[in-house]
Design a protein around this motif. Sequence first.
Motif, PDB file in Angstrom:
ATOM      1  N   LEU A 154       0.676  -1.117  -0.335  1.00  0.00           N
ATOM      2  CA  LEU A 154       0.168   0.324  -0.071  1.00  0.00           C
ATOM      3  C   LEU A 154       1.362   1.583  -0.079  1.00  0.00           C
ATOM      4  O   LEU A 154       1.059   2.277  -0.309  1.00  0.00           O
ATOM      5  N   ASN A 155       2.055   1.297   1.070  1.00  0.00           N
ATOM      6  CA  ASN A 155       3.260   2.809   0.884  1.00  0.00           C
ATOM      7  C   ASN A 155       4.020   1.842   1.523  1.00  0.00           C
ATOM      8  O   ASN A 155       4.701   0.386   1.220  1.00  0.00           O
ATOM      9  N   GLU A 156       5.093   2.923   1.848  1.00  0.00           N
ATOM     10  CA  GLU A 156       6.470   1.688   2.088  1.00  0.00           C
ATOM     11  C   GLU A 156       6.614   1.519   3.322  1.00  0.00           C
ATOM     12  O   GLU A 156       7.495   0.193   3.990  1.00  0.00           O
ATOM     13  N   TYR A 157       4.961   1.889   4.105  1.00  0.00           N
ATOM     14  CA  TYR A 157       5.011   1.181   5.468  1.00  0.00           C
ATOM     15  C   TYR A 157       4.629   0.215   5.504  1.00  0.00           C
ATOM     16  O   TYR A 157       4.378  -0.861   6.859  1.00  0.00           O
ATOM     17  N   ALA A 180      -6.076 -24.552   2.317  1.00  0.00           N
ATOM     18  CA  ALA A 180      -5.269 -23.553   3.385  1.00  0.00           C
ATOM     19  C   ALA A 180      -5.291 -22.550   2.582  1.00  0.00           C
ATOM     20  O   ALA A 180      -4.761 -21.857   1.371  1.00  0.00           O
ATOM     21  N   PHE A 181      -5.741 -21.304   3.163  1.00  0.00           N
ATOM     22  CA  PHE A 181      -5.680 -19.670   2.673  1.00  0.00           C
ATOM     23  C   PHE A 181      -5.040 -19.080   4.681  1.00  0.00           C
ATOM     24  O   PHE A 181      -5.588 -18.932   5.087  1.00  0.00           O
ATOM     25  N   GLY A 182      -4.404 -18.390   3.579  1.00  0.00           N
ATOM     26  CA  GLY A 182      -3.655 -17.527   4.477  1.00  0.00           C
ATOM     27  C   GLY A 182      -4.103 -15.833   4.471  1.00  0.00           C
ATOM     28  O   GLY A 182      -3.749 -15.166   3.072  1.00  0.00           O
ATOM     29  N   VAL A 183      -4.334 -14.693   4.819  1.00  0.00           N
ATOM     30  CA  VAL A 183      -3.942 -13.571   5.144  1.00  0.00           C
ATOM     31  C   VAL A 183      -3.106 -12.758   5.864  1.00  0.00           C
ATOM     32  O   VAL A 183      -2.798 -13.403   7.598  1.00  0.00           O
ATOM     33  N   ASN A 184      -2.255 -11.927   5.839  1.00  0.00           N
ATOM     34  CA  ASN A 184      -1.069 -11.148   7.214  1.00  0.00           C
ATOM     35  C   ASN A 184      -1.376  -9.824   6.432  1.00  0.00           C
ATOM     36  O   ASN A 184      -1.768  -9.105   5.118  1.00  0.00           O
ATOM     37  N   TYR A 185      -0.205  -8.753   7.444  1.00  0.00           N
ATOM     38  CA  TYR A 185      -0.905  -7.360   7.138  1.00  0.00           C
ATOM     39  C   TYR A 185       0.800  -6.948   7.841  1.00  0.00           C
ATOM     40  O   TYR A 185       0.777  -7.068   9.166  1.00  0.00           O
ATOM     41  N   SER A 186       1.104  -6.134   7.504  1.00  0.00           N
ATOM     42  CA  SER A 186       2.872  -6.203   7.482  1.00  0.00           C
ATOM     43  C   SER A 186       3.143  -4.238   7.583  1.00  0.00           C
ATOM     44  O   SER A 186       2.343  -4.332   6.604  1.00  0.00           O
ATOM     45  N   TYR A 187       3.506  -4.234   9.047  1.00  0.00           N
ATOM     46  CA  TYR A 187       3.805  -3.123   9.138  1.00  0.00           C
ATOM     47  C   TYR A 187       4.959  -2.428   9.770  1.00  0.00           C
ATOM     48  O   TYR A 187       5.829  -3.104  10.575  1.00  0.00           O
ATOM     49  N   ASP A 188       5.726  -1.254   8.176  1.00  0.00           N
ATOM     50  CA  ASP A 188       7.398  -0.786  10.081  1.00  0.00           C
ATOM     51  C   ASP A 188       7.020   0.274  10.837  1.00  0.00           C
ATOM     52  O   ASP A 188       6.352   0.299  10.865  1.00  0.00           O
ATOM     53  N   LEU A 189       7.643  -0.980  11.283  1.00  0.00           N
ATOM     54  CA  LEU A 189       7.736  -0.215  12.976  1.00  0.00           C
ATOM     55  C   LEU A 189       8.661   1.130  13.151  1.00  0.00           C
ATOM     56  O   LEU A 189       9.031   2.391  12.987  1.00  0.00           O
ATOM     57  N   ILE A 190      10.246   0.280  12.490  1.00  0.00           N
ATOM     58  CA  ILE A 190      11.118   1.546  12.215  1.00  0.00           C
ATOM     59  C   ILE A 190      11.864   0.630  10.564  1.00  0.00           C
ATOM     60  O   ILE A 190      11.964  -1.188  10.269  1.00  0.00           O
ATOM     61  N   GLU A 191      12.506   1.422   9.317  1.00  0.00           N
ATOM     62  CA  GLU A 191      12.057   0.805   8.606  1.00  0.00           C
ATOM     63  C   GLU A 191      13.865   0.612   9.274  1.00  0.00           C
ATOM     64  O   GLU A 191      14.573   0.629   8.941  1.00  0.00           O
ATOM     65  N   ASP A 192      13.484  -0.633   7.501  1.00  0.00           N
ATOM     66  CA  ASP A 192      14.733  -1.873   7.245  1.00  0.00           C
ATOM     67  C   ASP A 192      15.010  -2.030   8.612  1.00  0.00           C
ATOM     68  O   ASP A 192      16.443  -3.325   8.452  1.00  0.00           O
ATOM     69  N   LYS A 193      14.597  -2.609  10.348  1.00  0.00           N
ATOM     70  CA  LYS A 193      14.603  -2.394  11.231  1.00  0.00           C
ATOM     71  C   LYS A 193      13.745  -3.551  11.765  1.00  0.00           C
ATOM     72  O   LYS A 193      14.407  -4.218  12.200  1.00  0.00           O
ATOM     73  N   MET A 194      13.033  -2.649  11.733  1.00  0.00           N
ATOM     74  CA  MET A 194      11.562  -3.432  13.100  1.00  0.00           C
ATOM     75  C   MET A 194      10.348  -3.406  12.330  1.00  0.00           C
ATOM     76  O   MET A 194       9.380  -2.343  11.836  1.00  0.00           O
ATOM     77  N   ALA A 195       9.652  -4.690  12.318  1.00  0.00           N
ATOM     78  CA  ALA A 195       8.479  -4.762  11.892  1.00  0.00           C
ATOM     79  C   ALA A 195       7.040  -5.936  12.675  1.00  0.00           C
ATOM     80  O   ALA A 195       7.881  -6.737  12.848  1.00  0.00           O
ATOM     81  N   LEU A 196       6.062  -5.146  12.026  1.00  0.00           N
ATOM     82  CA  LEU A 196       4.424  -5.882  13.289  1.00  0.00           C
ATOM     83  C   LEU A 196       4.351  -6.784  12.002  1.00  0.00           C
ATOM     84  O   LEU A 196       3.524  -6.484  11.067  1.00  0.00           O
ATOM     85  N   VAL A 197       3.424  -8.500  11.952  1.00  0.00           N
ATOM     86  CA  VAL A 197       2.951  -8.918  11.338  1.00  0.00           C
ATOM     87  C   VAL A 197       1.836  -9.937  11.758  1.00  0.00           C
ATOM     88  O   VAL A 197       1.731 -10.157  12.480  1.00  0.00           O
ATOM     89  N   PRO A 198       0.533  -8.820  12.202  1.00  0.00           N
ATOM     90  CA  PRO A 198      -0.395  -9.550  12.789  1.00  0.00           C
ATOM     91  C   PRO A 198      -0.976 -10.751  10.753  1.00  0.00           C
ATOM     92  O   PRO A 198      -0.734 -10.593  10.290  1.00  0.00           O
ATOM     93  N   PHE A 199      -1.259 -12.260  11.469  1.00  0.00           N
ATOM     94  CA  PHE A 199      -1.409 -13.039  10.628  1.00  0.00           C
ATOM     95  C   PHE A 199      -2.942 -13.842  10.840  1.00  0.00           C
ATOM     96  O   PHE A 199      -2.655 -14.153  12.036  1.00  0.00           O
ATOM     97  N   TYR A 200      -3.039 -14.884  10.513  1.00  0.00           N
ATOM     98  CA  TYR A 200      -4.406 -15.752   9.937  1.00  0.00           C
ATOM     99  C   TYR A 200      -4.514 -16.304   9.257  1.00  0.00           C
ATOM    100  O   TYR A 200      -4.437 -16.284   7.870  1.00  0.00           O
ATOM    101  N   SER A 201      -4.761 -17.897   9.283  1.00  0.00           N
ATOM    102  CA  SER A 201      -5.081 -18.838   8.104  1.00  0.00           C
ATOM    103  C   SER A 201      -5.846 -19.747   8.771  1.00  0.00           C
ATOM    104  O   SER A 201      -6.726 -20.168   9.689  1.00  0.00           O
ATOM    105  N   ILE A 202      -6.644 -20.365   7.562  1.00  0.00           N
ATOM    106  CA  ILE A 202      -7.843 -21.616   7.747  1.00  0.00           C
ATOM    107  C   ILE A 202      -6.971 -22.492   7.160  1.00  0.00           C
ATOM    108  O   ILE A 202      -6.799 -22.501   5.926  1.00  0.00           O
TER     109      ILE A 202
END
Length: 252
Positions: free
Chosen positions: A183-186, A209-231
């Motif tokens: 969506l953008n750089e983060y 199996a199907f999965g979805v995840n969303y990634s967000y960079d807290l610190i660019e090129d250093k730290m990221a959070l990724v919530p995930f769900y699969s079934i």
Amino acid sequence: MKKFSLIIAAALLMPLNAKALNITDPFFMPAPGQVVSDTSLGFTNNALKLNKSWGLYEKISVGTLDNLTLSASVGWADIKHGGDGMQDISVYGKYRFMNDISHGRFLDLDAYFSPELFDSPYNHDGGAAKGSTDFGLYGSVGTAQAADNLTIGAKFGFDYIGHTDETSSGTILDAGVFAKYYLNEYNALGLSADLKSYLGFEKDSFAAAFGVNYSYDLIEDKMALVPFYSIEVNNKSIPSCAIWGLSARYLF
């Protein structure tokens, strides 16, 4: 059989500009000497045939060569109406045959081995471990230049699940595709779909199996959070299994 549906492949990606891959890209590999920490908090409604559970997992990956990464992971789980305890250690290796950053094409081979180490309810020992010695081999191919802000890939491989005192051994064949749109750089949204064939165990079966995840960079090129769900949905009389949680990646 239900416990085998816990295997999840979360494809995490991020946009490729002309330089290097983002740390959450599935084709990202740490440079020699770099270390990646993946810390996950996961939940499931169908773990180890004993209903709901949750667990904490840590995986450390070390860049050893330009085309080789070695990793190890360990975890701890608490099973509702059951026991709790350590999850067996797994060791991993990733070898890259093709690494064409300028054109964004990749060809990787991944392997893992997980011996039986800790107490398992499947061996009448209590605890919460899987109780078997397992290994697997996967190949993946993909590109980060198929379209603007999009990474796509495909994988094929197998997991061999060893026997326990209560379960038979078997093999899981897995073919899947994955994609992530940035969506953008983060912020980025990822999707995956897999077809699986369970051979052996108590009886053969097939699953999707199907999965979805969303990634967000807290610190660019250093730290990221990724919530995930699969079934995962099976064609036999095996209930669907859902897995969800949050993963944090940090690059040292």
